[in-house]
Design a protein around this motif. Structure first.
Motif, PDB file in Angstrom:
ATOM      1  N   ALA A 181       0.829  -1.210   0.000  1.00 38.40           N
ATOM      2  CA  ALA A 181       0.000   0.000   0.000  1.00 38.40           C
ATOM      3  C   ALA A 181       0.864   1.260   0.000  1.00 38.40           C
ATOM      4  CB  ALA A 181      -0.924  -0.006   1.215  1.00 38.40           C
ATOM      5  N   ILE A 182       1.934   1.260   0.787  1.00 37.18           N
ATOM      6  CA  ILE A 182       2.811   2.431   0.852  1.00 37.18           C
ATOM      7  C   ILE A 182       3.491   2.674  -0.484  1.00 37.18           C
ATOM      8  CG2 ILE A 182       4.895   3.371   1.932  1.00 37.18           C
ATOM      9  CD1 ILE A 182       4.079   1.871   4.490  1.00 37.18           C
ATOM     10  N   GLU A 183       3.971   1.614  -1.118  1.00 35.99           N
ATOM     11  CA  GLU A 183       4.600   1.781  -2.432  1.00 35.99           C
ATOM     12  C   GLU A 183       3.569   2.189  -3.482  1.00 35.99           C
ATOM     13  OE1 GLU A 183       6.697   2.620  -4.183  1.00 35.99           O
ATOM     14  OE2 GLU A 183       7.509   1.258  -5.681  1.00 35.99           O
ATOM     15  N   ALA A 184       2.353   1.652  -3.407  1.00 41.44           N
ATOM     16  CA  ALA A 184       1.303   2.036  -4.348  1.00 41.44           C
ATOM     17  C   ALA A 184       0.973   3.519  -4.204  1.00 41.44           C
ATOM     18  CB  ALA A 184       0.051   1.193  -4.122  1.00 41.44           C
ATOM     19  N   VAL A 185       0.960   4.016  -2.969  1.00 43.68           N
ATOM     20  CA  VAL A 185       0.756   5.439  -2.734  1.00 43.68           C
ATOM     21  C   VAL A 185       1.930   6.235  -3.322  1.00 43.68           C
ATOM     22  CG1 VAL A 185       0.681   7.230  -0.955  1.00 43.68           C
ATOM     23  CG2 VAL A 185      -0.707   5.178  -0.699  1.00 43.68           C
ATOM     24  N   ASN A 186       3.141   5.742  -3.120  1.00 44.40           N
ATOM     25  CA  ASN A 186       4.329   6.417  -3.626  1.00 44.40           C
ATOM     26  C   ASN A 186       4.290   6.553  -5.148  1.00 44.40           C
ATOM     27  OD1 ASN A 186       7.178   7.411  -3.390  1.00 44.40           O
ATOM     28  ND2 ASN A 186       7.605   5.536  -4.525  1.00 44.40           N
TER      29      ASN A 186
END
Length: 251
Positions: free
Chosen positions: A242-247
């Motif tokens: 999720a964090i990488e997808a947000v990034n």
């Protein structure tokens, strides 16, 4: 400031309003610095205790990641951010298998419970994702590596309203999925499997756009803690995705 990862002004302006407010417990320290430290660890794949001192105490970095994973904060930020863009007309669906490190799985604990399954490549986890026409993830699921793509497709599509068109590969060519898409007036653009006696034509020009989701998956796995799973808990690995997808929304 070190040469590691630091949230840009644009990125911080996008996610800062989505952070949790008025939570019980001790007053949080600099959120921007701590989240930058979390991303640095996830990006380079180091141990939490090896997080550079510029980001603050490594215990603070690790505890914030784990605490917000348990509360579902990271996935909620991703959901809110992707919802701001509205529903895209075209969606692509695909998956990728991630090898689980020996520290991520335990036979006694039950691998399937934590989204780890055994396949030809050993213990793996599979990331099922939906991306928009810009190659940005709008929804994803974590499942065992030996799970079929078509099995995860219905649950993944339930996360969003029906799109105008869905681009899939042969792994999602099934009568059940085609029927579901027809009921929701969604144009299906999957390639037919070889097992079909009669191949079903598809829009070749539209199918070319599937390269965007393949590129998005490659970018996801640029982070070492996604290319190889080190987290025992499926919730923690989902938070990393999720964090990488947000990034990817601002890079």
């Amino acid at each position: 400031m070190s040469a590691g990862f630091w949230l840009s002004d644009h990125a911080w302006a996008s996610i800062e309003p989505l952070l949790p407010r008025n939570q019980s417990g001790a007053r949080r320290v600099d959120d921007r610095r701590v989240i930058s430290g979390i991303i640095q660890v996830l990006r380079v794949g180091c141990r939490w205790q090896d997080c550079p001192a510029d980001y603050g105490p490594s215990g603070t970095i690790c505890n914030r990641f784990n605490r917000w994973s348990r509360r579902g904060v990271w996935t909620r930020i991703f959901t809110l951010l992707s919802a701001q863009a509205g529903l895209p007309v075209d969606l692509s669906i695909d998956s990728t298998a991630v090898r689980a490190h020996r520290s991520a799985h335990c036979e006694k604990a039950g691998e399937k419970v934590q989204a780890i399954g055994r396949s030809c490549g050993g213990p793996t986890t599979k990331i099922h994702a939906l991306t928009d026409a810009c190659g940005r993830a709008v929804a994803f699921l974590i499942g065992p590596g030996n799970g079929a793509d078509i099995s995860a497709a219905p649950a993944l599509l339930d996360k969003l309203s029906p799109p105008g068109r869905l681009l899939t590969d042969k792994g999602c060519d099934a009568k059940s999925l085609r029927a579901r898409l027809a009921e929701s007036a969604t144009e299906a653009v999957p390639r037919s499997t070889r097992s079909r006696k009669k191949s079903i034509p598809h829009d070749c020009a539209a199918y070319i756009a599937r390269n965007l989701i393949e590129g998005a998956i490659r970018r996801l796995k640029d982070w070492r803690r996604i290319a190889t799973r080190y987290d025992k808990l499926a919730a923690n690995f989902a938070s990393t995705v999720a964090i990488e997808a947000v990034n990817l929304w601002w890079t």
